[in-house]
Design a protein around this motif. Sequence first.
Motif, PDB file in Angstrom:
ATOM      1  N   PHE A   1      38.844  44.714  37.709  1.00  0.00           N
ATOM      2  CA  PHE A   1      39.405  45.700  38.640  1.00  0.00           C
ATOM      3  C   PHE A   1      40.904  45.489  38.815  1.00  0.00           C
ATOM      4  O   PHE A   1      41.679  46.449  38.812  1.00  0.00           O
ATOM      5  CB  PHE A   1      38.683  45.594  39.982  1.00  0.00           C
ATOM      6  N   MET A   2      41.328  44.239  38.928  1.00  0.00           N
ATOM      7  CA  MET A   2      42.750  43.949  39.095  1.00  0.00           C
ATOM      8  C   MET A   2      43.532  44.322  37.843  1.00  0.00           C
ATOM      9  O   MET A   2      44.636  44.866  37.932  1.00  0.00           O
ATOM     10  CB  MET A   2      42.947  42.463  39.409  1.00  0.00           C
ATOM     11  N   SER A   3      42.957  44.045  36.679  1.00  0.00           N
ATOM     12  CA  SER A   3      43.657  44.371  35.440  1.00  0.00           C
ATOM     13  C   SER A   3      43.886  45.872  35.308  1.00  0.00           C
ATOM     14  O   SER A   3      44.954  46.317  34.859  1.00  0.00           O
ATOM     15  CB  SER A   3      42.856  43.851  34.239  1.00  0.00           C
ATOM     16  N   LEU A   4      42.908  46.666  35.715  1.00  0.00           N
ATOM     17  CA  LEU A   4      43.016  48.116  35.591  1.00  0.00           C
ATOM     18  C   LEU A   4      43.939  48.719  36.646  1.00  0.00           C
ATOM     19  O   LEU A   4      44.681  49.658  36.368  1.00  0.00           O
ATOM     20  CB  LEU A   4      41.633  48.755  35.694  1.00  0.00           C
ATOM     21  N   THR A   5      43.878  48.216  37.854  1.00  0.00           N
ATOM     22  CA  THR A   5      44.631  48.839  38.945  1.00  0.00           C
ATOM     23  C   THR A   5      46.062  48.321  39.052  1.00  0.00           C
ATOM     24  O   THR A   5      46.984  49.099  39.315  1.00  0.00           O
ATOM     25  CB  THR A   5      43.912  48.625  40.280  1.00  0.00           C
ATOM     26  N   VAL A   6      46.261  47.037  38.844  1.00  0.00           N
ATOM     27  CA  VAL A   6      47.603  46.475  38.980  1.00  0.00           C
ATOM     28  C   VAL A   6      48.432  46.765  37.729  1.00  0.00           C
ATOM     29  O   VAL A   6      49.547  47.271  37.812  1.00  0.00           O
ATOM     30  CB  VAL A   6      47.535  44.962  39.256  1.00  0.00           C
ATOM     31  N   PHE A   7      47.884  46.437  36.556  1.00  0.00           N
ATOM     32  CA  PHE A   7      48.538  46.694  35.275  1.00  0.00           C
ATOM     33  C   PHE A   7      49.997  46.252  35.298  1.00  0.00           C
ATOM     34  O   PHE A   7      50.921  47.019  35.035  1.00  0.00           O
ATOM     35  CB  PHE A   7      48.425  48.175  34.919  1.00  0.00           C
ATOM     36  N   ALA A   8      50.210  44.995  35.639  1.00  0.00           N
ATOM     37  CA  ALA A   8      51.557  44.418  35.656  1.00  0.00           C
ATOM     38  C   ALA A   8      51.402  42.917  35.466  1.00  0.00           C
ATOM     39  O   ALA A   8      51.089  42.190  36.408  1.00  0.00           O
ATOM     40  CB  ALA A   8      52.276  44.732  36.965  1.00  0.00           C
ATOM     41  N   GLY A   9      51.611  42.460  34.221  1.00  0.00           N
ATOM     42  CA  GLY A   9      51.306  41.076  33.893  1.00  0.00           C
ATOM     43  C   GLY A   9      52.063  40.063  34.712  1.00  0.00           C
ATOM     44  O   GLY A   9      51.484  39.092  35.221  1.00  0.00           O
ATOM     45  N   SER A  10      53.365  40.260  34.888  1.00  0.00           N
ATOM     46  CA  SER A  10      54.151  39.277  35.636  1.00  0.00           C
ATOM     47  C   SER A  10      53.716  39.228  37.093  1.00  0.00           C
ATOM     48  O   SER A  10      53.654  38.151  37.695  1.00  0.00           O
ATOM     49  CB  SER A  10      55.641  39.620  35.533  1.00  0.00           C
TER      50      SER A  10
END
Length: 241
Positions: A31-40
């Motif tokens: 869920f975090m990978s899809l919604t945040v989508f900001a690696g740093s």
Amino acid sequence: MLGVSLGIGAWGLVTGVAMVKSGMSVPLALFMSLTVFAGSAQLAAVPLMAVGAPIWVIWATALCVNLRFVIFSAQWRPFFMRFPRMKRIALGYFTADLNYVLFMKRFPEARQGEGQIEYFLGGTMVNWSAWQFPSFAGIVLADVVPTEWGLGFAGVLALLGLTYSMLSDRATAFAAVVAGAAAVAAFALPFRLHIVVAIAAAVCVGLMIDGSGDAGRKIRQLLAGTGPRPQGDGATREAAA
């Protein structure tokens, strides 16, 4: 984007592994990978979440790390301001550092009918896929992929390579050097504020060089090698040169 996708994928893989190994559940990590989508921002926030930091600290950290997107969006605005607000919000979700670098290199000026939105969407779709699928793999295979591999540095190398290709003149290179020095000098600041300091330093130097003040004029003369010649006798001038 295909040339830098391997670096992006390695970075996404390491981020996915880091989220799960910090104690985050697999569904929450997805869920975090899809919604945040900001690696740093993810890599900055995950350790704070692991130690139970206050939510305002986590949000402030992510905000500070992502402040560079304010600069990106200001540069993109002339290209996409003709679209409705909701479409611009959707475009904003897919923006990323490498897309910004490549887009501005391809389209230095905003003009109609040059395939800009198609170029943007093509690049962002490749970038999104190159990040998300390896990130999903890292989340699912977190027990197999060790974080000690240091694969995330591949993404940094990809970004450095593209950034170097944009240093087309001395003024741009000078601003980049100042930004790098500012980032190193401010590295000890909390919440990764050294990134914000570096951006602010580069913007200030760029505005100074483009301005009409004495400081900007002297910097332009120095970079162009046309500064005032040293005074004194011939030997002194030759030594100064």
